[in-house]
Design a protein around this motif. Structure first.
Motif, PDB file in Angstrom:
ATOM      1  N   LYS A   1     -87.237 -81.355  18.963  1.00  0.00           N
ATOM      2  CA  LYS A   1     -85.874 -81.576  18.470  1.00  0.00           C
ATOM      3  C   LYS A   1     -84.828 -81.114  19.474  1.00  0.00           C
ATOM      4  O   LYS A   1     -85.009 -80.106  20.141  1.00  0.00           O
ATOM      5  N   ARG A   2     -83.747 -81.857  19.488  1.00  0.00           N
ATOM      6  CA  ARG A   2     -82.552 -81.574  20.280  1.00  0.00           C
ATOM      7  C   ARG A   2     -82.891 -81.273  21.735  1.00  0.00           C
ATOM      8  O   ARG A   2     -82.898 -80.127  22.152  1.00  0.00           O
ATOM      9  N   GLY A   3     -83.147 -82.341  22.467  1.00  0.00           N
ATOM     10  CA  GLY A   3     -83.474 -82.183  23.865  1.00  0.00           C
ATOM     11  C   GLY A   3     -83.207 -83.431  24.667  1.00  0.00           C
ATOM     12  O   GLY A   3     -82.597 -84.380  24.191  1.00  0.00           O
ATOM     13  N   MET A   4     -83.710 -83.410  25.885  1.00  0.00           N
ATOM     14  CA  MET A   4     -83.483 -84.508  26.795  1.00  0.00           C
ATOM     15  C   MET A   4     -84.622 -84.526  27.812  1.00  0.00           C
ATOM     16  O   MET A   4     -85.147 -83.484  28.184  1.00  0.00           O
ATOM     17  N   VAL A   5     -85.018 -85.728  28.244  1.00  0.00           N
ATOM     18  CA  VAL A   5     -86.042 -85.865  29.281  1.00  0.00           C
ATOM     19  C   VAL A   5     -85.339 -86.308  30.553  1.00  0.00           C
ATOM     20  O   VAL A   5     -84.634 -87.321  30.566  1.00  0.00           O
ATOM     21  N   VAL A   6     -85.529 -85.526  31.611  1.00  0.00           N
ATOM     22  CA  VAL A   6     -84.826 -85.782  32.873  1.00  0.00           C
ATOM     23  C   VAL A   6     -85.819 -85.840  34.026  1.00  0.00           C
ATOM     24  O   VAL A   6     -86.953 -85.385  33.917  1.00  0.00           O
TER      25      VAL A   6
END
Length: 165
Positions: free
Chosen positions: A77-82
């Motif tokens: 939950k609440r994240g980002m893939v970079v």
């Protein structure tokens, strides 16, 4: 901030994805989907099916037999893939789109979930195998905050174990 006299520790989770080698349907497929930073991770659990065998003549208990291991879906939950430069990677969204649109064979990814302390040091690590995207909830965009994130990513997988950080 303290909690009952103890210093409260804030943790974050880093998730990395690697293409499962034996199922690589496309030599041009990305071997990495990037690294995701998430505020919450649920589903780091497994449950063993246990069957009882009442042995004849043994009245003080029953024999417990080992069954199959079931694992829960991982919910991030609440994240980002970079990528390595900190830019959002489209490969995760491409993977999800391919799975939902019926592209076969399905690409599966192995991965690591790392529990990080405030200094971004790994405290605990779990590995998962052959993941599929089961659900994704996109961000609720707000121009005032400028956040671009995945609200929730659910991964179905075929195995979970704790590894040495």
């Amino acid at each position: 901030m303290t909690d009952g006299g103890h210093l409260a520790t804030t943790y974050r989770f880093r998730v990395t994805f690697s293409l499962t080698g034996s199922d690589d349907p496309d030599p041009g497929a990305p071997t990495q989907l990037g690294t995701g930073g998430f505020q919450e991770c649920m589903g780091l659990e497994s449950e063993m099916e246990v069957s009882e065998y009442p042995e004849g003549g043994r009245n003080d208990g029953v024999i417990q037999r080992v069954g199959r291991m079931k694992v829960a879906k991982l919910v991030l939950k609440r994240g980002m893939v970079v990528d390595g430069t900190g830019k959002v990677v489209p490969e995760l969204w491409t993977w999800i789109a391919e799975v939902t649109s019926g592209v076969r064979p399905v690409r599966r990814y192995d991965g690591l979930v790392q529990l990080l302390d405030a200094g971004q040091q790994s405290v605990a690590v779990w590995s998962f195998r052959r993941a599929l995207p089961a659900k994704v909830v996109g961000p609720q965009l707000n121009a005032r905050t400028g956040e671009v994130a995945i609200e929730e990513l659910t991964l179905a997988h075929e195995g979970l174990r704790m590894v040495t950080p």
